[in-house]
Design an enzyme around this catalytic site. Sequence first.
Site, PDB file in Angstrom:
ATOM      1  N   LYS A  13       0.831  -1.201   0.000  1.00  0.00           N
ATOM      2  CA  LYS A  13       0.000   0.000   0.000  1.00  0.00           C
ATOM      3  C   LYS A  13       0.877   1.267   0.000  1.00  0.00           C
ATOM      4  O   LYS A  13       2.079   1.191   0.262  1.00  0.00           O
ATOM      5  CB  LYS A  13      -0.920  -0.026   1.228  1.00  0.00           C
ATOM      6  CG  LYS A  13      -1.914  -1.204   1.225  1.00  0.00           C
ATOM      7  CD  LYS A  13      -2.825  -1.159   2.443  1.00  0.00           C
ATOM      8  CE  LYS A  13      -3.859  -2.281   2.413  1.00  0.00           C
ATOM      9  NZ  LYS A  13      -4.813  -2.185   3.550  1.00  0.00           N
ATOM     10  N   TYR A  53     -12.257  -2.912  -3.699  1.00  0.00           N
ATOM     11  CA  TYR A  53     -12.820  -2.823  -2.349  1.00  0.00           C
ATOM     12  C   TYR A  53     -14.353  -2.773  -2.351  1.00  0.00           C
ATOM     13  O   TYR A  53     -14.951  -2.266  -1.402  1.00  0.00           O
ATOM     14  CB  TYR A  53     -12.241  -1.619  -1.614  1.00  0.00           C
ATOM     15  CG  TYR A  53     -10.818  -1.837  -1.102  1.00  0.00           C
ATOM     16  CD1 TYR A  53     -10.525  -2.925  -0.263  1.00  0.00           C
ATOM     17  CD2 TYR A  53      -9.784  -0.968  -1.422  1.00  0.00           C
ATOM     18  CE1 TYR A  53      -9.235  -3.133   0.219  1.00  0.00           C
ATOM     19  CE2 TYR A  53      -8.488  -1.170  -0.937  1.00  0.00           C
ATOM     20  CZ  TYR A  53      -8.225  -2.258  -0.117  1.00  0.00           C
ATOM     21  OH  TYR A  53      -6.949  -2.458   0.374  1.00  0.00           O
ATOM     22  N   THR A  95      -5.494  -7.334  10.620  1.00  0.00           N
ATOM     23  CA  THR A  95      -5.795  -6.059   9.967  1.00  0.00           C
ATOM     24  C   THR A  95      -5.345  -4.866  10.810  1.00  0.00           C
ATOM     25  O   THR A  95      -4.762  -3.913  10.296  1.00  0.00           O
ATOM     26  CB  THR A  95      -7.323  -5.959   9.710  1.00  0.00           C
ATOM     27  OG1 THR A  95      -7.726  -7.097   8.955  1.00  0.00           O
ATOM     28  CG2 THR A  95      -7.672  -4.695   8.958  1.00  0.00           C
ATOM     29  N   ARG A 106       2.606  -6.646   9.384  1.00  0.00           N
ATOM     30  CA  ARG A 106       1.889  -5.550  10.056  1.00  0.00           C
ATOM     31  C   ARG A 106       2.326  -5.419  11.518  1.00  0.00           C
ATOM     32  O   ARG A 106       2.373  -4.317  12.064  1.00  0.00           O
ATOM     33  CB  ARG A 106       0.382  -5.783   9.948  1.00  0.00           C
ATOM     34  CG  ARG A 106      -0.147  -5.590   8.521  1.00  0.00           C
ATOM     35  CD  ARG A 106      -1.507  -6.246   8.353  1.00  0.00           C
ATOM     36  NE  ARG A 106      -2.169  -5.884   7.108  1.00  0.00           N
ATOM     37  CZ  ARG A 106      -3.313  -6.418   6.702  1.00  0.00           C
ATOM     38  NH1 ARG A 106      -3.918  -7.337   7.455  1.00  0.00           N
ATOM     39  NH2 ARG A 106      -3.865  -6.040   5.566  1.00  0.00           N
ATOM     40  N   ASN A 120      -1.869  -0.194   6.987  1.00  0.00           N
ATOM     41  CA  ASN A 120      -1.276  -1.451   7.457  1.00  0.00           C
ATOM     42  C   ASN A 120      -0.401  -2.141   6.423  1.00  0.00           C
ATOM     43  O   ASN A 120      -0.260  -3.357   6.412  1.00  0.00           O
ATOM     44  CB  ASN A 120      -2.381  -2.374   7.983  1.00  0.00           C
ATOM     45  CG  ASN A 120      -3.470  -2.594   6.952  1.00  0.00           C
ATOM     46  OD1 ASN A 120      -3.309  -2.208   5.793  1.00  0.00           O
ATOM     47  ND2 ASN A 120      -4.557  -3.222   7.352  1.00  0.00           N
ATOM     48  N   HIS A 123      -1.879  -5.484   1.393  1.00  0.00           N
ATOM     49  CA  HIS A 123      -3.138  -6.190   1.122  1.00  0.00           C
ATOM     50  C   HIS A 123      -2.786  -7.596   0.654  1.00  0.00           C
ATOM     51  O   HIS A 123      -1.812  -7.782  -0.073  1.00  0.00           O
ATOM     52  CB  HIS A 123      -3.927  -5.492   0.012  1.00  0.00           C
ATOM     53  CG  HIS A 123      -5.011  -6.381  -0.561  1.00  0.00           C
ATOM     54  ND1 HIS A 123      -6.245  -6.489   0.028  1.00  0.00           N
ATOM     55  CD2 HIS A 123      -5.005  -7.243  -1.623  1.00  0.00           C
ATOM     56  CE1 HIS A 123      -6.972  -7.366  -0.660  1.00  0.00           C
ATOM     57  NE2 HIS A 123      -6.245  -7.838  -1.668  1.00  0.00           N
ATOM     58  N   GLU A 134      -9.301 -10.236  -8.113  1.00  0.00           N
ATOM     59  CA  GLU A 134      -8.365  -9.125  -7.920  1.00  0.00           C
ATOM     60  C   GLU A 134      -7.242  -9.156  -8.958  1.00  0.00           C
ATOM     61  O   GLU A 134      -6.810  -8.107  -9.439  1.00  0.00           O
ATOM     62  CB  GLU A 134      -7.782  -9.188  -6.498  1.00  0.00           C
ATOM     63  CG  GLU A 134      -8.847  -8.899  -5.442  1.00  0.00           C
ATOM     64  CD  GLU A 134      -8.380  -9.182  -4.008  1.00  0.00           C
ATOM     65  OE1 GLU A 134      -7.190  -9.539  -3.803  1.00  0.00           O
ATOM     66  OE2 GLU A 134      -9.208  -9.039  -3.084  1.00  0.00           O
TER      67      GLU A 134
HETATM   68  P1  IDP Z   1      -7.684  -6.989   5.361  1.00  0.00           P
HETATM   69  O1  IDP Z   1      -6.846  -6.012   4.572  1.00  0.00           O
HETATM   70  O2  IDP Z   1      -6.959  -7.480   6.572  1.00  0.00           O
HETATM   71  O3  IDP Z   1      -8.258  -8.080   4.510  1.00  0.00           O
HETATM   72  P2  IDP Z   1     -10.330  -5.785   5.302  1.00  0.00           P
HETATM   73  O4  IDP Z   1     -11.385  -6.042   6.327  1.00  0.00           O
HETATM   74  O5  IDP Z   1     -10.496  -6.397   3.963  1.00  0.00           O
HETATM   75  O6  IDP Z   1      -8.917  -6.155   5.955  1.00  0.00           O
HETATM   76  O7  IDP Z   1     -10.257  -4.193   5.148  1.00  0.00           O
HETATM   77  C1  IDP Z   1      -9.569  -3.593   4.083  1.00  0.00           C
HETATM   78  C2  IDP Z   1      -8.690  -2.497   4.630  1.00  0.00           C
HETATM   79  O8  IDP Z   1      -9.505  -1.459   5.194  1.00  0.00           O
HETATM   80  C3  IDP Z   1      -7.779  -2.918   5.788  1.00  0.00           C
HETATM   81  O9  IDP Z   1      -6.573  -3.523   5.363  1.00  0.00           O
HETATM   82  C4  IDP Z   1      -7.536  -1.598   6.475  1.00  0.00           C
HETATM   83  O10 IDP Z   1      -6.595  -0.801   5.766  1.00  0.00           O
HETATM   84  C5  IDP Z   1      -8.898  -0.950   6.370  1.00  0.00           C
HETATM   85  N1  IDP Z   1      -9.785  -1.257   7.512  1.00  0.00           N
HETATM   86  C6  IDP Z   1     -10.491  -2.406   7.712  1.00  0.00           C
HETATM   87  N2  IDP Z   1     -11.225  -2.350   8.838  1.00  0.00           N
HETATM   88  C7  IDP Z   1     -10.992  -1.121   9.363  1.00  0.00           C
HETATM   89  C8  IDP Z   1     -11.469  -0.474  10.551  1.00  0.00           C
HETATM   90  O11 IDP Z   1     -12.273  -1.003  11.320  1.00  0.00           O
HETATM   91  N3  IDP Z   1     -10.979   0.782  10.791  1.00  0.00           N
HETATM   92  C9  IDP Z   1     -10.108   1.407   9.958  1.00  0.00           C
HETATM   93  N4  IDP Z   1      -9.641   0.830   8.837  1.00  0.00           N
HETATM   94  C10 IDP Z   1     -10.072  -0.429   8.537  1.00  0.00           C
HETATM   95 MG    MG Z   2      -9.581  -7.867   2.866  1.00  0.00          MG
END
Ligand code: IDP
Ligand code: MG
Length: 142
Positions: A13, A53, A95, A106, A120, A123, A134
């Site tokens: 990212k 997304y 996450t 992370r 973080n 992805h 994707e």
């Molecule tokens: P992942 O990247 O671990 O699969 P996802 O739930 O798919 O997590 O969420 C996509 C991205 O959105 C995360 O990597 C993070 O950058 C952001 N994100 C997800 N949940 C939250 C949250 O509750 N607060 C703030 N950012 C979030």
């Molecule tokens: Mg995800």
Amino acid sequence: MTAQTERSLVIVKPDGYRRGLTGEVLRRIEAKGYTLAALQVTEATREQLAEHYAEHEGKPFYEPLVEFMSSGPVVVAVIEGNDCIKGFRSLAGATNPTEAAPGSIRGDLGRDWGLKVQQNIVHGSDSTESAEREIGIWFPNL
Ligand code: IDP
Ligand code: MG
């Protein structure tokens, strides 16, 4: 063992790219034993991010997420190896970087910056269906 080698879509990212962590992420992928099948530095378009997304549309962090992912170059990779989707999710860690285990990308390299979206670093696809979808978004010619 799966008969066909699995593929996953990984993104370094904009925070990871800006902080010069691309090499470290790729190093961990290769050190684990996965191979790089495709790699590019690119600036994500709004359309690509909306597709990528789509599952998060409407969530409170959606707009900040799309804005963050548009804030600079990203490095997009297709990695290959048996069970690499699960394997990379394990390398990436949880996450929330505060909760991500030390030893994970992370957990070792990320932290909470008090922003609306968690920055973080990486992805990784979460299922074979997501991975194929994707890969089609970022590498339409693969
Ligand atoms: P992942 O990247 O671990 O699969 P996802 O739930 O798919 O997590 O969420 C996509 C991205 O959105 C995360 O990597 C993070 O950058 C952001 N994100 C997800 N949940 C939250 C949250 O509750 N607060 C703030 N950012 C979030
Ligand atoms: Mg995800």
